[in-house]
Design a protein around this motif. Sequence first.
Motif, mmCIF file in Angstrom:
data_model
loop_
_atom_site.group_PDB
_atom_site.id
_atom_site.type_symbol
_atom_site.label_atom_id
_atom_site.label_comp_id
_atom_site.label_asym_id
_atom_site.label_seq_id
_atom_site.Cartn_x
_atom_site.Cartn_y
_atom_site.Cartn_z
ATOM 1 N N GLY A 9 0.799 -1.221 0.000
ATOM 2 C CA GLY A 9 0.000 0.000 0.000
ATOM 3 C C GLY A 9 0.824 1.259 0.000
ATOM 4 N N PHE A 10 0.308 2.284 -0.674
ATOM 5 C CA PHE A 10 0.905 3.614 -0.737
ATOM 6 C C PHE A 10 2.332 3.589 -1.291
ATOM 7 C CE2 PHE A 10 -2.054 3.580 2.906
ATOM 8 C CZ PHE A 10 -3.026 4.380 2.358
ATOM 9 N N GLY A 11 2.594 2.676 -2.207
ATOM 10 C CA GLY A 11 3.908 2.600 -2.835
ATOM 11 C C GLY A 11 4.961 1.913 -1.992
ATOM 12 N N ASN A 12 4.574 1.319 -0.881
ATOM 13 C CA ASN A 12 5.511 0.604 -0.018
ATOM 14 C C ASN A 12 5.574 -0.860 -0.426
ATOM 15 O OD1 ASN A 12 6.120 2.816 1.858
ATOM 16 N ND2 ASN A 12 3.943 2.651 2.342
ATOM 17 N N ILE A 13 6.782 -1.384 -0.415
ATOM 18 C CA ILE A 13 7.003 -2.749 -0.887
ATOM 19 C C ILE A 13 7.865 -3.496 0.121
ATOM 20 C CG2 ILE A 13 8.041 -4.107 -2.742
ATOM 21 C CD1 ILE A 13 7.489 -1.704 -4.591
ATOM 22 N N VAL A 14 7.534 -4.769 0.363
ATOM 23 C CA VAL A 14 8.358 -5.620 1.224
ATOM 24 C C VAL A 14 8.764 -6.870 0.448
ATOM 25 C CG1 VAL A 14 7.332 -4.836 3.384
ATOM 26 C CG2 VAL A 14 6.363 -6.791 2.238
ATOM 27 N N SER A 15 9.825 -7.486 0.895
ATOM 28 C CA SER A 15 10.311 -8.703 0.264
ATOM 29 C C SER A 15 9.435 -9.877 0.696
ATOM 30 C CB SER A 15 11.758 -8.952 0.670
ATOM 31 O OG SER A 15 12.198 -10.185 0.172
ATOM 32 N N ARG A 51 -5.409 3.906 9.729
ATOM 33 C CA ARG A 51 -5.609 2.812 10.677
ATOM 34 C C ARG A 51 -4.832 1.571 10.235
ATOM 35 N NH1 ARG A 51 -10.989 -0.185 10.673
ATOM 36 N NH2 ARG A 51 -10.376 -2.001 11.850
ATOM 37 N N THR A 52 -4.182 0.912 11.183
ATOM 38 C CA THR A 52 -3.446 -0.318 10.889
ATOM 39 C C THR A 52 -4.434 -1.453 10.689
ATOM 40 O OG1 THR A 52 -1.567 0.401 12.204
ATOM 41 C CG2 THR A 52 -1.740 -1.959 11.751
ATOM 42 N N ARG A 53 -4.332 -2.105 9.545
ATOM 43 C CA ARG A 53 -5.234 -3.229 9.252
ATOM 44 C C ARG A 53 -4.496 -4.548 9.106
ATOM 45 N NH1 ARG A 53 -9.270 -0.037 5.367
ATOM 46 N NH2 ARG A 53 -10.546 0.827 7.025
ATOM 47 N N ALA A 54 -3.194 -4.488 8.820
ATOM 48 C CA ALA A 54 -2.406 -5.714 8.697
ATOM 49 C C ALA A 54 -1.058 -5.513 9.365
ATOM 50 C CB ALA A 54 -2.208 -6.084 7.235
ATOM 51 N N VAL A 55 -0.599 -6.563 10.020
ATOM 52 C CA VAL A 55 0.722 -6.575 10.638
ATOM 53 C C VAL A 55 1.508 -7.680 9.951
ATOM 54 C CG1 VAL A 55 2.004 -6.898 12.783
ATOM 55 C CG2 VAL A 55 -0.236 -5.788 12.833
ATOM 56 N N ILE A 56 2.657 -7.290 9.391
ATOM 57 C CA ILE A 56 3.499 -8.233 8.668
ATOM 58 C C ILE A 56 4.729 -8.499 9.526
ATOM 59 C CG2 ILE A 56 4.828 -8.616 6.568
ATOM 60 C CD1 ILE A 56 2.866 -6.507 5.280
ATOM 61 N N ILE A 57 4.956 -9.767 9.825
ATOM 62 C CA ILE A 57 6.098 -10.161 10.648
ATOM 63 C C ILE A 57 7.122 -10.833 9.742
ATOM 64 C CG2 ILE A 57 6.836 -11.545 12.620
ATOM 65 C CD1 ILE A 57 3.891 -11.277 13.619
ATOM 66 N N THR A 58 8.369 -10.381 9.843
ATOM 67 C CA THR A 58 9.418 -10.903 8.972
ATOM 68 C C THR A 58 10.364 -11.816 9.742
ATOM 69 O OG1 THR A 58 10.959 -9.094 9.379
ATOM 70 C CG2 THR A 58 9.336 -8.764 7.623
ATOM 71 N N ASP A 59 11.187 -12.525 8.996
ATOM 72 C CA ASP A 59 12.146 -13.442 9.609
ATOM 73 C C ASP A 59 13.294 -12.722 10.312
ATOM 74 O OD1 ASP A 59 13.428 -12.530 7.357
ATOM 75 O OD2 ASP A 59 13.958 -14.509 6.591
ATOM 76 N N SER A 60 13.422 -11.420 10.096
ATOM 77 C CA SER A 60 14.460 -10.634 10.766
ATOM 78 C C SER A 60 13.914 -9.946 12.024
ATOM 79 C CB SER A 60 15.010 -9.586 9.805
ATOM 80 O OG SER A 60 14.003 -8.680 9.427
ATOM 81 N N SER A 61 12.733 -10.349 12.452
ATOM 82 C CA SER A 61 12.030 -9.807 13.621
ATOM 83 C C SER A 61 11.502 -8.398 13.410
ATOM 84 C CB SER A 61 12.919 -9.828 14.869
ATOM 85 O OG SER A 61 13.257 -11.146 15.182
ATOM 86 N N ILE A 68 -3.676 -1.754 4.591
ATOM 87 C CA ILE A 68 -4.579 -2.582 3.785
ATOM 88 C C ILE A 68 -4.855 -3.898 4.514
ATOM 89 C CG2 ILE A 68 -3.919 -1.511 1.603
ATOM 90 C CD1 ILE A 68 -2.188 -3.901 1.001
ATOM 91 N N GLN A 69 -5.956 -4.524 4.162
ATOM 92 C CA GLN A 69 -6.412 -5.738 4.827
ATOM 93 C C GLN A 69 -5.407 -6.885 4.676
ATOM 94 O OE1 GLN A 69 -9.011 -6.114 6.723
ATOM 95 N NE2 GLN A 69 -10.090 -4.217 6.292
ATOM 96 N N PRO A 70 -5.297 -7.756 5.703
ATOM 97 C CA PRO A 70 -4.402 -8.919 5.593
ATOM 98 C C PRO A 70 -4.744 -9.809 4.395
ATOM 99 C CG PRO A 70 -5.186 -8.679 7.844
ATOM 100 C CD PRO A 70 -5.924 -7.674 7.008
ATOM 101 N N GLU A 71 -6.035 -9.940 4.094
ATOM 102 C CA GLU A 71 -6.457 -10.764 2.968
ATOM 103 C C GLU A 71 -5.931 -10.205 1.646
ATOM 104 O OE1 GLU A 71 -8.645 -9.467 5.185
ATOM 105 O OE2 GLU A 71 -9.156 -11.231 6.361
ATOM 106 N N THR A 72 -5.914 -8.881 1.535
ATOM 107 C CA THR A 72 -5.418 -8.234 0.318
ATOM 108 C C THR A 72 -3.926 -8.465 0.163
ATOM 109 O OG1 THR A 72 -7.122 -6.545 0.560
ATOM 110 C CG2 THR A 72 -5.298 -6.041 -0.925
ATOM 111 N N VAL A 73 -3.188 -8.310 1.255
ATOM 112 C CA VAL A 73 -1.745 -8.554 1.211
ATOM 113 C C VAL A 73 -1.478 -10.014 0.853
ATOM 114 C CG1 VAL A 73 0.415 -8.516 2.509
ATOM 115 C CG2 VAL A 73 -1.289 -6.735 2.898
#
Length: 86
Positions: A9-15, A51-61, A68-73
């Motif tokens: 969302g909003f042009g943000n990208i994660v691996s 508002r925070t709708r999804a929390v993404i947890i990575t392997d680097s803690s 955006i909704q967790p389902e969308t991600v």
Amino acid sequence: MDIQLINIGFGNIVSANRIIAIVSPESAPIKRIITEAREKSLLIDATYGRRTRAVIITDSSHVVLSAIQPETVAHRFVVNKDSKDS
């Protein structure tokens, strides 16, 4: 290993290769994870004040907050993975 990127969302990208979980921020244990990540400077807030709708947890803690909704991600994750397999 190919690098796969997911738009959160909003042009943000994660691996996508680093994602362990995509969860809703509503439960007390997830709120605790967010607080602990903030205290350890491992929190990345990509909500742009929304508002925070999804929390993404990575392997680097690292913990990434998304508006955006967790389902969308998750859908973007699956669609991206399927397009790489083809």
